[in-house]
Write a protein that holds these residues in place. Structure first.
Motif, short mmCIF file in Angstrom:
data_model
loop_
_atom_site.label_atom_id
_atom_site.label_comp_id
_atom_site.label_asym_id
_atom_site.label_seq_id
_atom_site.Cartn_x
_atom_site.Cartn_y
_atom_site.Cartn_z
N GLY A 153 0.79 -1.22 0.00
CA GLY A 153 0.00 0.00 0.00
C GLY A 153 0.82 1.27 0.00
N SER A 154 0.46 2.19 0.89
CA SER A 154 1.09 3.51 0.92
C SER A 154 2.50 3.49 1.49
CB SER A 154 0.22 4.47 1.75
OG SER A 154 -1.01 4.69 1.10
N LEU A 155 3.02 2.32 1.82
CA LEU A 155 4.41 2.21 2.26
C LEU A 155 5.37 2.08 1.08
CD1 LEU A 155 3.97 -0.20 5.30
CD2 LEU A 155 4.42 2.25 5.37
N ILE A 156 4.83 1.85 -0.12
CA ILE A 156 5.68 1.79 -1.31
C ILE A 156 6.43 3.11 -1.44
CG2 ILE A 156 5.68 1.64 -3.84
CD1 ILE A 156 3.26 -0.21 -3.60
N LEU A 157 7.71 3.01 -1.75
CA LEU A 157 8.55 4.21 -1.77
C LEU A 157 8.20 5.10 -2.96
CD1 LEU A 157 11.95 2.55 -0.82
CD2 LEU A 157 10.16 3.48 0.67
N GLU A 158 8.44 6.41 -2.77
CA GLU A 158 8.07 7.37 -3.81
C GLU A 158 8.93 7.21 -5.06
OE1 GLU A 158 10.04 11.51 -3.19
OE2 GLU A 158 9.48 10.77 -1.21
N TYR A 159 8.32 7.55 -6.19
CA TYR A 159 9.03 7.56 -7.47
C TYR A 159 8.75 8.92 -8.09
CZ TYR A 159 10.78 6.26 -12.05
OH TYR A 159 11.51 6.21 -13.21
N SER A 160 9.79 9.74 -8.25
CA SER A 160 9.58 11.15 -8.58
C SER A 160 9.77 11.50 -10.05
CB SER A 160 10.51 12.01 -7.73
OG SER A 160 11.86 11.62 -7.91
N SER A 161 10.21 10.56 -10.89
CA SER A 161 10.42 10.89 -12.30
C SER A 161 9.09 11.08 -13.02
CB SER A 161 11.23 9.78 -12.98
OG SER A 161 12.52 9.68 -12.43
N SER A 162 9.14 11.76 -14.15
CA SER A 162 7.93 12.08 -14.90
C SER A 162 7.31 10.82 -15.53
CB SER A 162 8.25 13.08 -16.01
OG SER A 162 7.14 13.28 -16.84
N LEU A 163 5.99 10.79 -15.50
CA LEU A 163 5.25 9.69 -16.13
C LEU A 163 4.62 10.12 -17.45
CD1 LEU A 163 3.33 8.34 -13.00
CD2 LEU A 163 5.54 7.59 -13.87
N THR A 164 4.91 11.34 -17.87
CA THR A 164 4.22 11.91 -19.03
C THR A 164 4.38 11.06 -20.28
OG1 THR A 164 4.54 14.13 -18.14
CG2 THR A 164 3.96 13.95 -20.47
N SER A 165 5.61 10.71 -20.64
CA SER A 165 5.84 9.94 -21.87
C SER A 165 5.14 8.59 -21.82
CB SER A 165 7.34 9.76 -22.10
OG SER A 165 7.97 10.99 -22.33
N LEU A 166 5.24 7.92 -20.69
CA LEU A 166 4.61 6.61 -20.55
C LEU A 166 3.10 6.74 -20.70
CD1 LEU A 166 4.51 3.62 -19.88
CD2 LEU A 166 4.74 4.20 -17.45
N ARG A 167 2.52 7.72 -20.06
CA ARG A 167 1.07 7.91 -20.17
C ARG A 167 0.66 8.23 -21.61
NH1 ARG A 167 -2.16 8.05 -15.78
NH2 ARG A 167 -1.32 8.51 -13.71
N GLU A 168 1.44 9.07 -22.28
CA GLU A 168 1.11 9.43 -23.67
C GLU A 168 1.16 8.22 -24.58
OE1 GLU A 168 3.84 12.54 -24.62
OE2 GLU A 168 2.63 14.12 -23.65
N GLU A 169 2.16 7.36 -24.39
CA GLU A 169 2.25 6.16 -25.23
C GLU A 169 1.10 5.21 -24.96
OE1 GLU A 169 6.05 4.20 -25.63
OE2 GLU A 169 7.11 6.04 -25.06
N LEU A 170 0.71 5.07 -23.72
CA LEU A 170 -0.42 4.19 -23.39
C LEU A 170 -1.72 4.75 -23.95
CD1 LEU A 170 0.53 3.36 -19.70
CD2 LEU A 170 0.47 1.73 -21.59
N ASP A 171 -1.88 6.07 -23.86
CA ASP A 171 -3.10 6.70 -24.40
C ASP A 171 -3.17 6.59 -25.91
OD1 ASP A 171 -3.86 7.41 -21.87
OD2 ASP A 171 -3.10 9.47 -21.99
N ALA A 172 -1.99 6.53 -26.56
CA ALA A 172 -1.95 6.48 -28.02
C ALA A 172 -2.31 5.11 -28.58
CB ALA A 172 -0.57 6.89 -28.52
N LEU A 173 -2.29 4.10 -27.75
CA LEU A 173 -2.66 2.76 -28.23
C LEU A 173 -4.10 2.77 -28.71
CD1 LEU A 173 -1.06 0.50 -25.46
CD2 LEU A 173 -0.18 0.93 -27.75
#
Length: 659
Positions: free
Chosen positions: A460-480
């Motif tokens: 759950g919320s104990l998973i460590l933070e990941y601060s890099s951008s997700l923009t490119s990954l989201r755009e590629e997934l949305d483009a499918l």
């Protein structure tokens, strides 16, 4: 609010729903022991699984196929019996949530049709929806020819079985219609959840809800409030919780058991104390910094924050440091103030935080309509491992928004509250086709998340933070092109979307964190959770609540507040000594409220700790001790603050105490 009646109803409702859904599954040839193939007497139009009496046809055949596929998918994680029992529990709770939601909405006249679905405004024996069926047609999306035939037959014969068929059809259509307004609670039910549930207005759960619980408990106009949703959630889980915590101490809790074992509803006055002295105090620090406020008590009185505790007068050297560090708050705008409840349960903290934020927005000149939309878009965030809790939090926040904004159910389509998913019901190979359609960087990043969230619904919320951008990954997934994706890829994309939503909230920094985290010792942790705890939280690994304190202190912006109500043991047990040293060396205790056994309605002592992300070793903090006699089973109208029942002390003094 008659909590005895609420508890009795919730416990019995769970039993009733589970039993009826289990019996319905059995008529489909599905039990914990196995899944029956269709009988030889089946035809192309009708399928039989037990005998010639229980055939299903049309869409119901497809729904059963989905049910079987879901069970087999879940059985990959454990076994069929466990998968079956978990699914029955889940479907029962899904419908319990929806029934409670519809009740809250009809009492407060929030249903789009304005026609009651469960009860009658005229004290009839049948709900208004059956009397005014023609008035709800548009709101329910229209009636097909077969649905009109059901209505006509019921009106002509007035036979109970025909009335029941009409009501079942109308109830399901109402649930489906609400998908447009509340999509995360009223997911379209044209699936196995619909197949397994048979609503009735004259007996069972709906009838008991109407007769056993006062309508006023739901009516916000006469003192009712969204809080009743939290109490129903708490009491519904009474038996699962008792079952889990009575297991042998050697038993390790799996994901669904963690939720049952650790859910504790936070009393209203404790929620107010935490929110006022963290979220409220952060905004007051802003007002002090810009010079629009001379003392803390001024606005606390104006807003009726009866649990607010102004800071003590500080030594000159400490005060000058505070003023220097708080000077950055001059630039703060209300839309920039982010708060999160990382173990939100049924949303009690979020909905009171909503009220406090509304007061702040209105003081800044916003209309209630503008403020309600902005609060959900910019300020409130929440996470939980329990899907059922997430649904109720989502609903509770939406109902709070609707209280302030009549257009909320049509204007607000998204909020930042999520249930944290796990991927352990899939194999990594299941995602290979999806991964192959992404760029190398996006594929690598997504693969990392899939592995990190293998046990996401336990970590759950104990998973460590990941601060890099997700923009490119989201755009590629949305483009499918979803129209060209195979049937198997759709649920994988849904799972990935859930993961990325959680990653974003876990990776942000917050001005305010407020929560009642789960309490569970390391002896109850499954091997992967225990391994994760030892690796990432060596100073707090002895209990989940302590790990939450450590994890979410690190999520604060400089000067932010973390308010948590936890077990008291972190303050003195030797297993938490390193954690105490770390906390005192890196953070400042603003408030600490120590509560005796049963103050929170539970058999052990607890503590509300509010820390600030500043290192001020000589800060003079505020320390309360609340005795059981102070509350006597009732919610106090104020803390014993008025009687000077608190201490002020320099934080550096704790270093004088051995250990």
């Amino acid at each position: 609010m008659d909590k005895t009646a609420i508890k009795k109803f919730a416990v019995e409702a769970r039993r009733s729903l589970i039993e009826s859904i289990r019996l319905k599954a059995a008529t489909l040839g599905i039990t914990a022991d196995g899944i029956q193939a269709k009988l030889p007497i089946s035809t192309g139009d009708v399928e039989y699984y037990v005998d010639e009496q229980g055939g299903i046809s049309g869409h119901d055949i497809v729904k059963r196929q989905k049910l079987v596929a879901e069970l087999k998918q879940r059985a990959r994680k454990n076994d069929l019996a466990t998968a079956f029992n978990d699914l029955i529990e889940e479907v029962a709770y899904t419908w319990f949530n929806r029934i409670i939601a519809i009740r809250f909405m009809e009492v407060n006249d929030y249903l789009p049709s304005r026609v009651r679905v469960l009860s009658s405004t005229e004290n009839r024996n049948i709900p208004d929806i059956l009397v005014n069926v023609r008035d709800v047609e548009e709101a329910l999306g229209g009636f097909t020819a077969s649905e009109k035939a059901i209505i006509t037959r019921a009106e002509d014969t007035e036979l109970p079985k025909d009335r029941d068929a009409e009501y079942q059809m109308l109830f399901i259509k109402q649930a489906n219609a609400l998908n447009k307004n509340l999509p995360y609670l009223f997911e379209t039910t044209n699936d196995y959840a619909e197949l397994l549930f048979t609503p009735s207005y004259h007996d069972g759960v709906i009838q008991h809800l109407i007769t056993d619980i006062s309508e006023d408990d739901f009516n916000v106009a006469v003192g009712g409030q969204v809080e009743i949703i939290g109490w129903l959630y708490q009491y519904y889980n009474t038996e699962p919780k008792n079952t889990v915590i009575s297991m042998p101490k050697s038993h390790k809790f799996r994901d669904t058991e963690i939720a049952s074992a650790t859910q504790i509803f936070t009393p209203d006055w404790i929620v107010k104390y935490m929110v006022q002295n963290s979220l409220g105090k952060y905004w007051i620090k802003h007002l002090l910094a810009v010079g629009s406020l001379q003392n803390e008590s001024e606005i606390a009185r104006e807003f009726n924050w009866q649990y607010y505790m102004p800071d003590a007068k500080q030594p000159d050297n400490v005060q000058s440091k505070i003023e220097t560090m708080d000077s950055s708050l001059k630039e703060l705008e209300i839309k920039q103030l982010k708060m999160i409840d990382p173990s939100m349960g049924s949303g009690h903290i979020l909905i009171y935080a909503f009220d406090v934020l509304m007061q702040i927005y209105e003081s800044e000149g916003y209309s209630r309509r503008e403020a309600s939309e902005s609060i959900i878009k910019h300020n409130l965030n929440g996470l939980d491992i329990d899907t059922r809790a997430f649904q109720l939090s989502y609903f509770a926040v939406m109902m709070k928004a609707r209280q302030y904004n009549r257009r909320a159910l049509t204007k607000i389509t998204h909020m930042n509250v999520y249930d944290i998913p796990g991927t352990d019901d899939f194999k990594l190979e299941d995602f290979e086709i999806l991964l192959s359609q992404l760029s190398e960087n996006s594929s690598r990043l997504l693969r990392h998340f899939l592995q990190e969230f293998t046990f996401g619904n336990e970590l759950g919320s104990l998973i460590l933070e990941y601060s890099s951008s997700l923009t490119s990954l989201r755009e590629e997934l949305d483009a499918l092109n979803h129209n060209q994706l195979s049937f198997e890829l759709i649920p994988l994309l849904d799972k990935v979307a859930d993961i990325l939503n959680s990653v974003e909230l876990l990776g942000q920094k917050y001005q305010v964190v407020i929560t009642n985290p789960p309490y569970m010792g390391s002896s109850r942790m499954e091997s992967h959770l225990l391994k994760f705890a030892k690796k990432n939280y060596p100073n707090s690994k002895a209990d989940l609540f302590a790990m939450f304190i450590e994890r979410w202190n690190k999520a604060l912006v400089s000067g932010g507040y973390n308010a948590m109500v936890t077990m008291q043991s972190w303050m003195f047990l030797s297993s938490f000594e390193k954690m105490r040293v770390n906390l005192l060396g890196n953070y400042t205790i603003s408030n600490l409220m120590h509560m005796e056994n049963n103050v929170m309605g539970i058999a052990f002592g607890t503590a509300v700790t509010i820390v600030r992300d500043y290192q001020l070793p000589s800060f003079i903090g505020t320390y309360h001790q609340i005795k059981t006699a102070d509350v006597s089973g009732k919610i106090p109208q104020h803390l014993p603050i008025a009687d000077n029942r608190f201490n002020r002390t320099n934080q550096a003094n704790f270093a004088k105490i051995p250990g």
